[in-house]
Structure formats: C-alpha cells, structure tokens
Design a protein around this motif. Structure first.
Motif, PDB file in Angstrom:
ATOM      1  N   PRO A  41      42.077  75.787-175.193  1.00 37.11           N
ATOM      2  CA  PRO A  41      43.211  74.862-175.175  1.00 37.11           C
ATOM      3  C   PRO A  41      44.530  75.586-174.968  1.00 37.11           C
ATOM      4  N   ARG A  42      45.517  74.828-174.531  1.00 35.67           N
ATOM      5  CA  ARG A  42      46.894  75.326-174.430  1.00 35.67           C
ATOM      6  C   ARG A  42      47.666  74.678-175.557  1.00 35.67           C
ATOM      7  N   ALA A  43      48.405  75.476-176.306  1.00 36.92           N
ATOM      8  CA  ALA A  43      49.097  74.931-177.461  1.00 36.92           C
ATOM      9  C   ALA A  43      50.512  75.480-177.570  1.00 36.92           C
ATOM     10  N   ALA A  44      51.403  74.613-177.988  1.00 37.39           N
ATOM     11  CA  ALA A  44      52.778  74.955-178.330  1.00 37.39           C
ATOM     12  C   ALA A  44      53.228  73.913-179.335  1.00 37.39           C
ATOM     13  N   CYS A  45      54.382  74.085-179.880  1.00 34.44           N
ATOM     14  CA  CYS A  45      54.895  73.126-180.844  1.00 34.44           C
ATOM     15  C   CYS A  45      54.969  71.746-180.191  1.00 34.44           C
ATOM     16  N   GLY A  46      54.198  70.790-180.706  1.00 35.31           N
ATOM     17  CA  GLY A  46      54.211  69.431-180.179  1.00 35.31           C
ATOM     18  C   GLY A  46      53.438  69.245-178.888  1.00 35.31           C
ATOM     19  N   PHE A  47      52.572  70.186-178.530  1.00 41.18           N
ATOM     20  CA  PHE A  47      51.844  70.117-177.252  1.00 41.18           C
ATOM     21  C   PHE A  47      50.488  70.777-177.433  1.00 41.18           C
ATOM     22  N   HIS A  93      47.535  65.996-176.561  1.00 44.66           N
ATOM     23  CA  HIS A  93      48.273  65.474-177.709  1.00 44.66           C
ATOM     24  C   HIS A  93      49.669  66.068-177.593  1.00 44.66           C
ATOM     25  N   MET A  94      50.683  65.212-177.526  1.00 48.16           N
ATOM     26  CA  MET A  94      52.029  65.759-177.371  1.00 48.16           C
ATOM     27  C   MET A  94      53.059  64.893-178.065  1.00 48.16           C
ATOM     28  N   VAL A 130      52.063  61.059-178.787  1.00 48.98           N
ATOM     29  CA  VAL A 130      51.185  60.296-177.897  1.00 48.98           C
ATOM     30  C   VAL A 130      49.981  61.160-177.538  1.00 48.98           C
ATOM     31  N   ILE A 131      48.918  60.472-177.153  1.00 47.20           N
ATOM     32  CA  ILE A 131      47.734  61.150-176.622  1.00 47.20           C
ATOM     33  C   ILE A 131      47.548  60.636-175.209  1.00 47.20           C
ATOM     34  N   VAL A 132      47.453  61.536-174.265  1.00 47.64           N
ATOM     35  CA  VAL A 132      47.233  61.189-172.863  1.00 47.64           C
ATOM     36  C   VAL A 132      45.877  61.756-172.476  1.00 47.64           C
ATOM     37  N   GLN A 133      45.030  60.891-171.941  1.00 49.72           N
ATOM     38  CA  GLN A 133      43.731  61.331-171.448  1.00 49.72           C
ATOM     39  C   GLN A 133      43.603  60.926-169.985  1.00 49.72           C
ATOM     40  N   VAL A 134      43.080  61.822-169.197  1.00 46.79           N
ATOM     41  CA  VAL A 134      42.813  61.546-167.785  1.00 46.79           C
ATOM     42  C   VAL A 134      41.369  61.952-167.523  1.00 46.79           C
ATOM     43  N   VAL A 135      40.611  61.016-166.947  1.00 52.31           N
ATOM     44  CA  VAL A 135      39.206  61.279-166.635  1.00 52.31           C
ATOM     45  C   VAL A 135      38.957  60.834-165.201  1.00 52.31           C
ATOM     46  N   HIS A 136      38.459  61.746-164.375  1.00 48.37           N
ATOM     47  CA  HIS A 136      38.154  61.437-162.977  1.00 48.37           C
ATOM     48  C   HIS A 136      36.666  61.166-162.836  1.00 48.37           C
ATOM     49  N   HIS A 137      36.329  59.985-162.350  1.00 49.33           N
ATOM     50  CA  HIS A 137      34.948  59.623-162.027  1.00 49.33           C
ATOM     51  C   HIS A 137      34.836  59.584-160.505  1.00 49.33           C
TER      52      HIS A 137
END
Length: 159
Positions: A13-19, A31-32, A84-91
């Motif tokens: 994962p990539r992590a930073a404060c609030g990301f 999650h950001m 917020v949580i943003v999810q992107v899924v490519h089918h």
C-alpha cells in the motif's frame, strides 16, 4: 504539522497522513481525507488503474470525472478533509466507481432548475453522472452512504 509525502512500498500500500491506497489487479481501494492534494492523487490513480487494467483512455477519463464529482459532492456536504473511500474496479465490459462518505442522511437529489440553466451556480453534478454512468445507485450501509456508478466500456470504433 504532518508530512504529506506519499510513502510507497514495493507491491504494498501507499500511505501518508489521510491517504491510504491499496492496489488490486483490477483497480484499487483508497481511504482518504478529501483535500486538494489527495483529490489530484486520486484522479491520477483512477486513470492509471483503468488503463492499467486494459480499459481505454475514454472510459478512464469518464471514471476520473465520475470519481471527482462524487468526492466533490461529499466535500460540499460534509466539509473539507471528509473521510471518503474510493474504489475503482475494472471488469471486461464496465468499470465500477464507488465513493463512500460518512453522511447517510443526505442522499443525492437534483435541484429544481433545468440542467442547461445558465444562471445556476451549481447543481449539474447529477446530470453529469447520469450522462456518464446512468446505472448509478446509492446504498446506505451501517455507516454513511455509498454511491456506485457503472461506466460501460465502449467498443472501439472500427477503422
């Protein structure tokens, strides 16, 4: 003051404060806390995830716009730094864009003005979402609400 530098681990994962970003083979979950910097990062990740999973630039651009509209709506509703949580899924045939915010009571609603009202200062977001992803839906899980938009992958134009 906190360090906003995005930290990256190989294959992790990539992590930073609030990301906090987790890549998947078919997309990502992010999650950001909504901020201008995190929104820029999210938009870039949407485009990379969709094109990296085999989607064309057209659907990647549409997915990026849909995600931006949904996060922008959450910020207008809940305020800056909204989690917020943003999810992107490519089918194969479509891309799902999901945005989860913490406010279950405020469901999307169109303003009474026409979509082409030149005097309106806002209220076009749902019209944009309907044009790009007409199969959108809103659910209210135990915490907050989640809006899911389905963007169809268009067939390439024959040459």
């Amino acid at each position: 003051m906190h360090d906003d530098t995005i930290r990256s681990q190989p294959y992790g994962p990539r992590a930073a404060c609030g990301f906090y970003l987790v890549h998947r083979a078919d997309g990502f979950a992010l999650h950001m806390s909504a901020s201008a910097q995190h929104l820029r990062e999210m938009r870039a990740e949407v485009f990379k995830a969709v094109t990296g999973a085999g989607g064309g630039e057209d659907v990647a651009d549409r997915a990026r716009l849909v995600a931006s509209e949904l996060v922008g709506n959450a910020v207008r509703l809940c305020g800056p730094w909204t989690p917020v949580i943003v999810q992107v899924v490519h089918h194969d045939q479509h891309v799902l864009v999901q945005v989860h915010d913490p406010e279950p009571a405020a469901l999307p609603a169109r303003r009474p003005q026409a979509q082409d009202n030149a005097d309106a200062e806002g209220g076009r977001g749902l019209w944009i979402l309907d044009a790009l992803a007409p199969a959108g839906r809103c659910t209210t899980p135990p915490v907050g609400k989640q809006i899911t938009c389905t963007l169809l992958c268009r067939d390439p134009v024959p040459t």
